[in-house]
Enzyme design. Structure first.
Site, PDB file in Angstrom:
ATOM      1  N   GLY A  92       0.786  -1.391   0.115  1.00  0.00           N
ATOM      2  CA  GLY A  92      -0.025  -0.141   0.071  1.00  0.00           C
ATOM      3  C   GLY A  92       0.997   1.217  -0.103  1.00  0.00           C
ATOM      4  O   GLY A  92       0.373   2.310  -0.320  1.00  0.00           O
ATOM      5  N   GLU A 137       1.810   1.952  -3.607  1.00  0.00           N
ATOM      6  CA  GLU A 137       0.371   2.278  -4.035  1.00  0.00           C
ATOM      7  C   GLU A 137      -0.144   3.709  -3.814  1.00  0.00           C
ATOM      8  O   GLU A 137      -0.494   4.591  -4.763  1.00  0.00           O
ATOM      9  CB  GLU A 137      -0.788   1.219  -3.672  1.00  0.00           C
ATOM     10  CG  GLU A 137      -0.528  -0.132  -4.079  1.00  0.00           C
ATOM     11  CD  GLU A 137      -1.299  -1.035  -3.798  1.00  0.00           C
ATOM     12  OE1 GLU A 137      -1.546  -1.306  -2.602  1.00  0.00           O
ATOM     13  OE2 GLU A 137      -2.157  -1.978  -4.419  1.00  0.00           O
TER      14      GLU A 137
HETATM   15  N1  CAA Z   1       1.025  -4.317   8.709  1.00  0.00           N
HETATM   16  C1  CAA Z   1       1.189  -4.388  10.269  1.00  0.00           C
HETATM   17  N2  CAA Z   1       2.528  -4.040  10.804  1.00  0.00           N
HETATM   18  C2  CAA Z   1       3.517  -3.893  10.153  1.00  0.00           C
HETATM   19  C3  CAA Z   1       3.560  -3.902   8.825  1.00  0.00           C
HETATM   20  C4  CAA Z   1       2.279  -3.841   8.073  1.00  0.00           C
HETATM   21  N3  CAA Z   1       2.271  -3.790   6.757  1.00  0.00           N
HETATM   22  N4  CAA Z   1       4.702  -3.493   8.383  1.00  0.00           N
HETATM   23  C5  CAA Z   1       5.388  -3.526   9.353  1.00  0.00           C
HETATM   24  N5  CAA Z   1       4.904  -3.674  10.639  1.00  0.00           N
HETATM   25  C6  CAA Z   1       5.113  -3.519  12.198  1.00  0.00           C
HETATM   26  C7  CAA Z   1       5.942  -4.806  12.334  1.00  0.00           C
HETATM   27  O1  CAA Z   1       4.744  -6.130  12.624  1.00  0.00           O
HETATM   28  C8  CAA Z   1       6.697  -4.477  13.535  1.00  0.00           C
HETATM   29  O2  CAA Z   1       5.712  -4.461  14.652  1.00  0.00           O
HETATM   30  P1  CAA Z   1       6.166  -4.993  16.126  1.00  0.00           P
HETATM   31  O3  CAA Z   1       7.319  -4.036  16.505  1.00  0.00           O
HETATM   32  O4  CAA Z   1       4.969  -4.757  17.121  1.00  0.00           O
HETATM   33  O5  CAA Z   1       6.701  -6.273  15.951  1.00  0.00           O
HETATM   34  C9  CAA Z   1       6.906  -3.386  13.356  1.00  0.00           C
HETATM   35  O6  CAA Z   1       6.089  -2.677  12.138  1.00  0.00           O
HETATM   36  C10 CAA Z   1       8.387  -3.096  12.919  1.00  0.00           C
HETATM   37  O7  CAA Z   1       8.534  -3.967  11.684  1.00  0.00           O
HETATM   38  P2  CAA Z   1       9.835  -5.055  11.715  1.00  0.00           P
HETATM   39  O8  CAA Z   1      10.040  -5.474  12.735  1.00  0.00           O
HETATM   40  O9  CAA Z   1       9.143  -6.157  10.651  1.00  0.00           O
HETATM   41  O10 CAA Z   1      10.901  -4.166  10.722  1.00  0.00           O
HETATM   42  P3  CAA Z   1      11.948  -4.707  10.079  1.00  0.00           P
HETATM   43  O11 CAA Z   1      12.743  -3.535   9.699  1.00  0.00           O
HETATM   44  O12 CAA Z   1      12.584  -6.019  10.396  1.00  0.00           O
HETATM   45  O13 CAA Z   1      11.258  -5.115   8.539  1.00  0.00           O
HETATM   46  C11 CAA Z   1       9.793  -4.324   6.517  1.00  0.00           C
HETATM   47  C12 CAA Z   1      10.584  -3.922   7.804  1.00  0.00           C
HETATM   48  C13 CAA Z   1      10.711  -5.094   5.628  1.00  0.00           C
HETATM   49  C14 CAA Z   1       9.219  -3.275   6.125  1.00  0.00           C
HETATM   50  C15 CAA Z   1       9.017  -5.409   7.372  1.00  0.00           C
HETATM   51  O14 CAA Z   1       8.138  -4.937   8.491  1.00  0.00           O
HETATM   52  C16 CAA Z   1       7.807  -5.858   6.365  1.00  0.00           C
HETATM   53  O15 CAA Z   1       8.045  -6.765   5.549  1.00  0.00           O
HETATM   54  N6  CAA Z   1       6.514  -5.536   6.339  1.00  0.00           N
HETATM   55  C17 CAA Z   1       5.325  -5.877   5.857  1.00  0.00           C
HETATM   56  C18 CAA Z   1       5.407  -5.260   4.424  1.00  0.00           C
HETATM   57  C19 CAA Z   1       4.116  -5.656   3.645  1.00  0.00           C
HETATM   58  O16 CAA Z   1       4.067  -6.998   3.313  1.00  0.00           O
HETATM   59  N7  CAA Z   1       3.537  -4.882   3.047  1.00  0.00           N
HETATM   60  C20 CAA Z   1       2.422  -5.227   2.202  1.00  0.00           C
HETATM   61  C21 CAA Z   1       1.106  -5.421   2.993  1.00  0.00           C
HETATM   62  S1  CAA Z   1      -0.513  -6.083   2.314  1.00  0.00           S
HETATM   63  C22 CAA Z   1      -0.998  -4.559   1.308  1.00  0.00           C
HETATM   64  O17 CAA Z   1      -0.487  -3.437   1.309  1.00  0.00           O
HETATM   65  C23 CAA Z   1      -2.066  -4.817   0.494  1.00  0.00           C
HETATM   66  C24 CAA Z   1      -2.533  -3.574  -0.196  1.00  0.00           C
HETATM   67  O18 CAA Z   1      -2.206  -3.735  -1.441  1.00  0.00           O
HETATM   68  C25 CAA Z   1      -3.654  -2.740  -0.050  1.00  0.00           C
END
Ligand code: CAA
Length: 260
Positions: free
Chosen positions: A111, A114
């Site tokens: 997102g 996006e």
């Molecule tokens: N949703 C909810 N929580 C999220 C998040 C997300 N998309 N991305 C990060 N967070 C949260 C993590 O759960 C974590 O929370 P806690 O501290 O409570 O555990 C906090 O943010 C910090 O994140 P990380 O510990 O994972 O940080 P990192 O530096 O190790 O990694 C990252 C960073 C690579 C961005 C990783 O957080 C990640 O892969 N995030 C998800 C990315 C993702 O998949 N985005 C797509 C979502 S689906 C979508 O967007 C659908 C759509 O088109 C509408």
């Protein structure tokens, strides 16, 4: 509307919308998306706002995607409403009559990419990272990624990013045309504000017409798109700013635009 997860500030005609859930890397839940819709509507309807910047709080993320914890147990109907809400907010930004810039200060995944693509321009910090990793959690993009990414960088590259789920650094994003500029992280906001201030001082109606012709002409057949351009160009001749712009050019002086 009071915002829980956004900071909304206006200075000298430039509105800055800051996604503000840094502990969750500014992940977008439905509350934040409703706030974004409201903020975008304020930008559209407040005649004092001439340009908009979107950015993320903290130094790590622009927006790390839709909130996975909120989506985890959604049923299809709820998911559809969540995705439709995102589409409504992003289309409002994309079609609003004022220019918008995404200042991408870190992760812009799912997102986040996006949202940035709904803005008119994308200025990325050298630390920004992009991608559509939804496939890695059993999903596909739901806020326009399959459509806007393909339009912006081409179908083949969009398929690789969406179907492969990989991330791109700022340099790669620049090479493929996903971002307009790469700016050192510490200068990102200053440079973005400078450009937004420039936009805010340009003839607003001409900016509106330029955006209208590009946004609404893109999906038309060329003859119809060209007709739209002619109409938009002709409309500019109804403004004082067009008269002043041309007069100032011929008198070899700086124009004094009034925004009408
Ligand atoms: N949703 C909810 N929580 C999220 C998040 C997300 N998309 N991305 C990060 N967070 C949260 C993590 O759960 C974590 O929370 P806690 O501290 O409570 O555990 C906090 O943010 C910090 O994140 P990380 O510990 O994972 O940080 P990192 O530096 O190790 O990694 C990252 C960073 C690579 C961005 C990783 O957080 C990640 O892969 N995030 C998800 C990315 C993702 O998949 N985005 C797509 C979502 S689906 C979508 O967007 C659908 C759509 O088109 C509408």
């Amino acid at each position: 509307m009071e915002y829980q997860n956004l900071i909304f500030a206006v200075e000298a005609g430039v509105a800055t919308i800051t996604f503000n859930r840094p502990k969750a890397l500014n992940a977008m839940n439905s509350v934040t998306m409703k706030e974004l819709y409201d903020a975008a509507m304020r930008c559209q309807t407040d005649s004092g706002i001439k340009a908009i910047i979107l950015t993320g709080a903290g130094d790590k993320a622009f927006v790390a995607g839709a909130d996975i914890s909120e989506m985890q147990n959604m049923r299809p109907q709820e998911a559809m409403e969540f995705m439709e809400l995102g589409h409504a907010a992003l289309r409002l930004i994309e079609t609003m009559s004022k220019p918008s810039i995404a200042a991408i200060n870190g992760f812009a995944l799912g997102g986040g990419t996006e949202i940035s693509m709904a803005c008119d321009m994308r200025f990325a910090s050298d630390k920004a990272r992009f991608g559509q990793p939804e496939i890695l959690i059993g999903l596909i993009p739901g806020w326009g990624g399959t459509q806007r990414l393909a339009r912006l960088i081409g179908v083949g590259r969009a398929k690789e990013i969406i179907m492969g789920g990989g991330q791109l650094d700022a340099q790669r994003a620049y090479e493929i045309g996903l971002v307009n500029r790469i700016i050192p992280a510490e200068q990102l906001m200053d440079e973005t504000r400078k450009f937004a201030a420039k936009l805010a001082g340009l003839p607003g109606f001409a900016l509106k017409m330029a955006k209208h012709a590009i946004v609404y002409g893109y999906d038309l057949a060329l003859d119809n798109a060209n007709k739209l351009e002619v109409e938009c160009c002709a409309q500019c001749f109804s403004t004082d700013d067009q008269k002043e712009g041309m007069k100032a050019f011929l008198e070899k002086r700086k124009p004094n635009f009034k925004g009408c």
